[in-house]
Design an enzyme around this catalytic site. Sequence first.
Site, PDB file in Angstrom:
ATOM      1  N   ASP A  86       0.844   2.908  -7.451  1.00  0.00           N
ATOM      2  CA  ASP A  86      -0.027   3.700  -6.581  1.00  0.00           C
ATOM      3  C   ASP A  86       0.835   4.597  -5.685  1.00  0.00           C
ATOM      4  O   ASP A  86       0.476   5.739  -5.396  1.00  0.00           O
ATOM      5  CB  ASP A  86      -0.876   2.779  -5.692  1.00  0.00           C
ATOM      6  CG  ASP A  86      -2.065   2.199  -6.447  1.00  0.00           C
ATOM      7  OD1 ASP A  86      -2.539   2.846  -7.397  1.00  0.00           O
ATOM      8  OD2 ASP A  86      -2.515   1.105  -6.085  1.00  0.00           O
ATOM      9  N   GLY A  87       1.986   4.030  -5.256  1.00  0.00           N
ATOM     10  CA  GLY A  87       2.904   4.790  -4.396  1.00  0.00           C
ATOM     11  C   GLY A  87       3.396   6.053  -5.100  1.00  0.00           C
ATOM     12  O   GLY A  87       3.533   7.111  -4.467  1.00  0.00           O
TER      13      GLY A  87
HETATM   14  P1  NAP Z   1       5.181   2.359  -1.299  1.00  0.00           P
HETATM   15  O1  NAP Z   1       6.233   1.444  -1.802  1.00  0.00           O
HETATM   16  O2  NAP Z   1       4.869   3.593  -2.057  1.00  0.00           O
HETATM   17  O3  NAP Z   1       3.839   1.545  -1.091  1.00  0.00           O
HETATM   18  C1  NAP Z   1       3.864   0.280  -0.464  1.00  0.00           C
HETATM   19  C2  NAP Z   1       2.888  -0.621  -1.189  1.00  0.00           C
HETATM   20  O4  NAP Z   1       1.562  -0.185  -0.911  1.00  0.00           O
HETATM   21  C3  NAP Z   1       3.072  -0.594  -2.712  1.00  0.00           C
HETATM   22  O5  NAP Z   1       2.979  -1.908  -3.203  1.00  0.00           O
HETATM   23  C4  NAP Z   1       1.905   0.270  -3.177  1.00  0.00           C
HETATM   24  O6  NAP Z   1       1.462  -0.052  -4.481  1.00  0.00           O
HETATM   25  C5  NAP Z   1       0.852  -0.115  -2.160  1.00  0.00           C
HETATM   26  N1  NAP Z   1      -0.251   0.850  -2.015  1.00  0.00           N
HETATM   27  C6  NAP Z   1      -0.204   2.176  -1.818  1.00  0.00           C
HETATM   28  N2  NAP Z   1      -1.442   2.684  -1.703  1.00  0.00           N
HETATM   29  C7  NAP Z   1      -2.300   1.646  -1.849  1.00  0.00           C
HETATM   30  C8  NAP Z   1      -3.723   1.539  -1.834  1.00  0.00           C
HETATM   31  N3  NAP Z   1      -4.498   2.583  -1.613  1.00  0.00           N
HETATM   32  N4  NAP Z   1      -4.258   0.297  -1.996  1.00  0.00           N
HETATM   33  C9  NAP Z   1      -3.487  -0.784  -2.189  1.00  0.00           C
HETATM   34  N5  NAP Z   1      -2.127  -0.739  -2.210  1.00  0.00           N
HETATM   35  C10 NAP Z   1      -1.546   0.461  -2.041  1.00  0.00           C
HETATM   36  O7  NAP Z   1       5.563   2.639   0.235  1.00  0.00           O
HETATM   37  P2  NAP Z   1       5.616   3.974   1.027  1.00  0.00           P
HETATM   38  O8  NAP Z   1       6.445   4.969   0.304  1.00  0.00           O
HETATM   39  O9  NAP Z   1       5.948   3.600   2.422  1.00  0.00           O
HETATM   40  O10 NAP Z   1       4.080   4.445   0.898  1.00  0.00           O
HETATM   41  C11 NAP Z   1       3.231   4.475   1.969  1.00  0.00           C
HETATM   42  C12 NAP Z   1       1.929   3.809   1.646  1.00  0.00           C
HETATM   43  O11 NAP Z   1       2.172   2.438   1.392  1.00  0.00           O
HETATM   44  C13 NAP Z   1       1.068   3.885   2.892  1.00  0.00           C
HETATM   45  O12 NAP Z   1      -0.008   4.752   2.677  1.00  0.00           O
HETATM   46  C14 NAP Z   1       0.664   2.475   3.198  1.00  0.00           C
HETATM   47  O13 NAP Z   1      -0.726   2.300   3.232  1.00  0.00           O
HETATM   48  C15 NAP Z   1       1.247   1.656   2.089  1.00  0.00           C
HETATM   49  N6  NAP Z   1       1.957   0.586   2.746  1.00  0.00           N
HETATM   50  C16 NAP Z   1       1.364  -0.583   2.877  1.00  0.00           C
HETATM   51  C17 NAP Z   1       1.999  -1.575   3.630  1.00  0.00           C
HETATM   52  C18 NAP Z   1       1.367  -2.845   3.844  1.00  0.00           C
HETATM   53  O14 NAP Z   1       0.420  -3.181   3.149  1.00  0.00           O
HETATM   54  N7  NAP Z   1       1.865  -3.597   4.796  1.00  0.00           N
HETATM   55  C19 NAP Z   1       3.224  -1.387   4.190  1.00  0.00           C
HETATM   56  C20 NAP Z   1       3.813  -0.178   4.004  1.00  0.00           C
HETATM   57  C21 NAP Z   1       3.159   0.806   3.291  1.00  0.00           C
HETATM   58  P3  NAP Z   1       2.357   0.204  -5.822  1.00  0.00           P
HETATM   59  O15 NAP Z   1       3.293  -0.972  -5.896  1.00  0.00           O
HETATM   60  O16 NAP Z   1       1.326   0.214  -6.905  1.00  0.00           O
HETATM   61  O17 NAP Z   1       3.076   1.506  -5.652  1.00  0.00           O
END
Ligand code: NAP
Length: 259
Positions: free
Chosen positions: A46-47
Amino acid sequence: MKRYLIRCRDQHFSLSIANELETKLKTIGYVLDEKNPELIITIGGDGTLLHAIHTDIDKLDSVSFVGIHTGTLGFFTDYTSDEIDQFVADLAVGGHRESVPLISMHCYNGGLRHELYAINEGRIENIIKTQVMEVYINGEYLEKFRGNGICISAQIGSTAYNRSISGAIIDSQIQALQLTEISGIHHKFYRSLKSPLILHPDTKISLRSDSFDGAMLVYDHLNIDLHKTTRVDFTLGEKEVHFLRLRPVNYFSRLRNLF
Ligand code: NAP
């Protein structure tokens, strides 16, 4: 003839899937076009799709996205890497376009207005000091918040960062803006709503402060420093991202794969 582009996670397995896919797409008349694609195919998670949408944000009106996940099914991705043949067969038949609204964020800095977009969420967060900010809903004062920050997410982002801070998961049939506190201070002197607040998609949420020093506006994987900013307005639907849907994927099977 259909013009496509592949955005791939920089990882050996994803790159090998991209090579395999390129060969198969030729057989159904798809041509690689880096400059003017109609379809952007992502391979990763998703990322990866989130990053691709921001990379190609100036093309959102003219392109559709479809994602192949190298793990389990995601929220943006409809196929897994062991379903490449099925993906190509479905692409040859065609599908429909589903539009998902983005969150618009208008940041006010003196006379300047800066505009940003997010798919999952935009959050104002200050990890250096207690952030004090006022919350207005459609111009109506709601509360003064004290804590680390506030996250505003859309339906599609309800399962992302929002879920980690105990926000509600919103069914894919419902468009909404959700306001969720991040480490709010709640004791006998200070209190704020605490519960996640789910709002009509036409709502304007305004977060205002005399000082956002030390605070960041984090939107998806991107961020800006809010130094000198006094107000950020959040709305939904000024811009949309289009997904190409080739087969139905049940929302609850996506959700089941999450945990
Ligand atoms: P990233 O590694 O691209 O994403 C972090 C994780 O969030 C990955 O496991 C990704 O899934 C998952 N994710 C992204 N969008 C999602 C959605 N709509 N529903 C469920 N899971 C989702 O990290 P990044 O580059 O910092 O990306 C930022 C995004 O990651 C933000 O929009 C944030 O919402 C999400 N994130 C979540 C958390 C958390 O849950 N604590 C922490 C940091 C960031 P994939 O493994 O499939 O890529």
